[in-house]
Write an enzyme that holds these catalytic residues in place. Structure first.
Site, PDB file in Angstrom:
ATOM      1  N   TYR A 187      -9.214  67.272   4.649  1.00 27.66           N
ATOM      2  CA  TYR A 187     -10.388  66.903   3.688  1.00 27.66           C
ATOM      3  C   TYR A 187     -11.355  66.564   4.828  1.00 27.66           C
ATOM      4  O   TYR A 187     -11.467  65.624   5.233  1.00 27.66           O
ATOM      5  CB  TYR A 187     -10.412  65.537   2.569  1.00 27.66           C
ATOM      6  CG  TYR A 187     -11.670  65.523   2.017  1.00 27.66           C
ATOM      7  CD1 TYR A 187     -12.613  66.503   1.351  1.00 27.66           C
ATOM      8  CD2 TYR A 187     -11.986  64.579   1.710  1.00 27.66           C
ATOM      9  CE1 TYR A 187     -13.946  66.233   0.827  1.00 27.66           C
ATOM     10  CE2 TYR A 187     -13.432  64.147   1.041  1.00 27.66           C
ATOM     11  CZ  TYR A 187     -14.574  65.271   0.803  1.00 27.66           C
ATOM     12  OH  TYR A 187     -15.556  64.860  -0.310  1.00 27.66           O
ATOM     13  N   ARG A 197     -18.467  41.633  -8.646  1.00 30.85           N
ATOM     14  CA  ARG A 197     -18.308  42.249  -7.142  1.00 30.85           C
ATOM     15  C   ARG A 197     -16.595  42.183  -7.276  1.00 30.85           C
ATOM     16  O   ARG A 197     -16.118  42.274  -6.156  1.00 30.85           O
ATOM     17  CB  ARG A 197     -19.223  42.327  -5.600  1.00 30.85           C
ATOM     18  CG  ARG A 197     -19.022  43.051  -4.774  1.00 30.85           C
ATOM     19  CD  ARG A 197     -20.050  42.711  -3.536  1.00 30.85           C
ATOM     20  NE  ARG A 197     -19.735  41.703  -3.594  1.00 30.85           N
ATOM     21  CZ  ARG A 197     -20.624  40.430  -2.979  1.00 30.85           C
ATOM     22  NH1 ARG A 197     -21.524  40.099  -3.835  1.00 30.85           N
ATOM     23  NH2 ARG A 197     -19.783  39.632  -2.596  1.00 30.85           N
ATOM     24  N   ASP A 201      -2.883  60.091   1.811  1.00 29.74           N
ATOM     25  CA  ASP A 201      -3.469  60.883   0.544  1.00 29.74           C
ATOM     26  C   ASP A 201      -2.623  61.332  -0.308  1.00 29.74           C
ATOM     27  O   ASP A 201      -2.473  62.810  -0.034  1.00 29.74           O
ATOM     28  CB  ASP A 201      -4.665  61.562   1.216  1.00 29.74           C
ATOM     29  CG  ASP A 201      -6.111  61.731   0.066  1.00 29.74           C
ATOM     30  OD1 ASP A 201      -5.239  62.690  -1.156  1.00 29.74           O
ATOM     31  OD2 ASP A 201      -7.600  62.278   0.701  1.00 29.74           O
ATOM     32  N   LYS A 236     -10.212  63.594  -9.260  1.00 29.62           N
ATOM     33  CA  LYS A 236      -9.406  65.206  -9.553  1.00 29.62           C
ATOM     34  C   LYS A 236      -8.740  64.937 -10.947  1.00 29.62           C
ATOM     35  O   LYS A 236      -9.016  64.469 -12.149  1.00 29.62           O
ATOM     36  CB  LYS A 236      -8.516  65.143  -8.536  1.00 29.62           C
ATOM     37  CG  LYS A 236      -9.685  64.638  -7.341  1.00 29.62           C
ATOM     38  CD  LYS A 236     -11.249  66.027  -7.077  1.00 29.62           C
ATOM     39  CE  LYS A 236     -11.376  65.570  -5.954  1.00 29.62           C
ATOM     40  NZ  LYS A 236     -11.614  64.743  -5.412  1.00 29.62           N
TER      41      LYS A 236
END
Length: 367
Positions: free
Chosen positions: A103, A50, A171, A196
């Protein structure tokens, strides 16, 4: 950004390994949850999955190089990257500005998580982002905005934020680091979905944060360790594997998007087209000043929802799917997801098909 090289060269170099004889040219994934510890209990580079992973580091180094950042951090999704950054930056009593036309999940998160905790959440369109941010503490901008493709003047916004000590997060998903470098325009942090165009194969979910402010990046890394929104080692390897061809794929996607936009603008079945690369697009002037490429996504408005569905049904190349940036050209009718657009509004993600084939197919599918 290294101005000596083009995008494909930058992409290949970013994922390259040290040229040590006997070492593999392509990195292998390291799917480890735990590592051997030293008996002297000195802190190793890797101890638990982690906290760190060698495959993450290879990918993060490549992403930082492409974004022009000092460091990058990978996350399990683009939203995981975004929410981690916002939790680090935003405290009760602050004013947070988020896109009204970007978004939708970002608006939802801000409204459902931060607003009840005493944060003033303000939504602003791309055109109003600078005005709305004049007294903000944290500004989250997306450009070009998804799905409408308006463009925010990042240099203007960054200078405004810097002048009053606000933090600007951008972003960069739609533009990618091959189309736009927000850090060079004054942003403090970049967030993006690697789901993407960077990975480009529609087969994984991933996100990242990039920046050059050591304290900010350290705080984001600490948030990742504590909250655990990590990227799997195999997914990290798949993104790394895909990055080498990102420049080549993105070049074709941008070429296809531009050609589609030109054709669609003249088609009688199309009410409107938005693409920053069109000279008469409202965002073209600003986009030209800050974008190297205009991206592989365009927006069209047809008569109604039935016209969008008919377009896909009559096409041999278009697929109906959400998300964008994949190899296949796709259509997504955004009103079905609740975006404030007309029923006939569709986001088209241009794939890597041959340009003439794609344009001819879409033109005949429109009738």
């Amino acid at each position: 950004m290294d101005g000596r090289y083009g995008d494909s060269t930058r992409s290949v170099k970013a994922v390259g390994s040290e040229p040590v004889p006997g070492n593999p040219v392509a990195a292998a994934p390291v799917p480890a949850s735990t590592y051997h510890l030293s008996p002297d209990e000195a802190e190793p580079l890797d101890s638990y999955g982690r906290s760190s992973n060698p495959t993450w580091r290879r990918l993060e180094s490549a992403l930082a190089e492409l974004e022009g950042a000092a460091t990058a951090l990978t996350f399990g999704s683009g939203m995981a990257a975004i929410t981690s950054v916002l939790r680090v930056l935003v405290e009760p009593g602050m004013k947070l500005v988020v896109p009204a036309d970007g978004y939708y999940q970002v608006r939802r998160y801000a409204a459902e998580y931060f607003a009840p905790r005493g944060v003033e959440v303000v939504t602003a369109s791309a055109a109003d982002m600078c005005a709305a941010s004049s007294d903000a503490d944290v500004v989250f901008a997306e450009t070009p905005v998804n799905p409408g493709l308006d463009v925010v003047d990042l240099h203007h916004l960054a200078m405004q934020c810097r002048g009053r000590g606000a933090v600007l997060v951008v972003d960069n998903t739609t533009a990618t680091p091959l189309g736009q470098q927000p850090l060079s325009l004054g942003a403090d942090l970049v967030v993006a979905s690697a789901t993407k165009a960077l990975s480009g194969h529609s087969d994984l979910i991933a996100g990242y944060v990039a920046g050059s402010h050591a304290e900010l990046m350290a705080a984001v890394e600490r948030e990742r360790v504590l909250a655990g929104p990590i990227l799997g080692a195999f997914e990290a390897w798949l993104v790394l594997r895909s990055l080498g061809s990102a420049g080549l794929r993105f070049e074709r996607q941008c070429l296809n998007a531009q050609a589609l936009a030109v054709m669609l603008r003249a088609h009688p079945a199309v009410r409107s087209v938005r693409y920053p690369g069109l000279p008469d697009d409202p965002s073209h002037r600003v986009a030209t000043s800050q974008m190297k490429r205009f991206g592989g996504v365009l927006a069209v408005e047809l008569q109604d929802a039935a016209a969008v569905h008919e377009l896909v049904a009559r096409s041999e190349l278009l697929i109906a799917s959400t998300s964008f940036g994949g190899m296949h050209s796709s259509v997504d009718r955004r009103a079905r997801w609740g975006d404030p657009v007309s029923d006939g509004f569709a986001r088209i993600s241009a794939g890597i098909e041959d340009t003439d084939d794609l344009v001819a197919d879409v033109e005949q599918a429109l009738g």
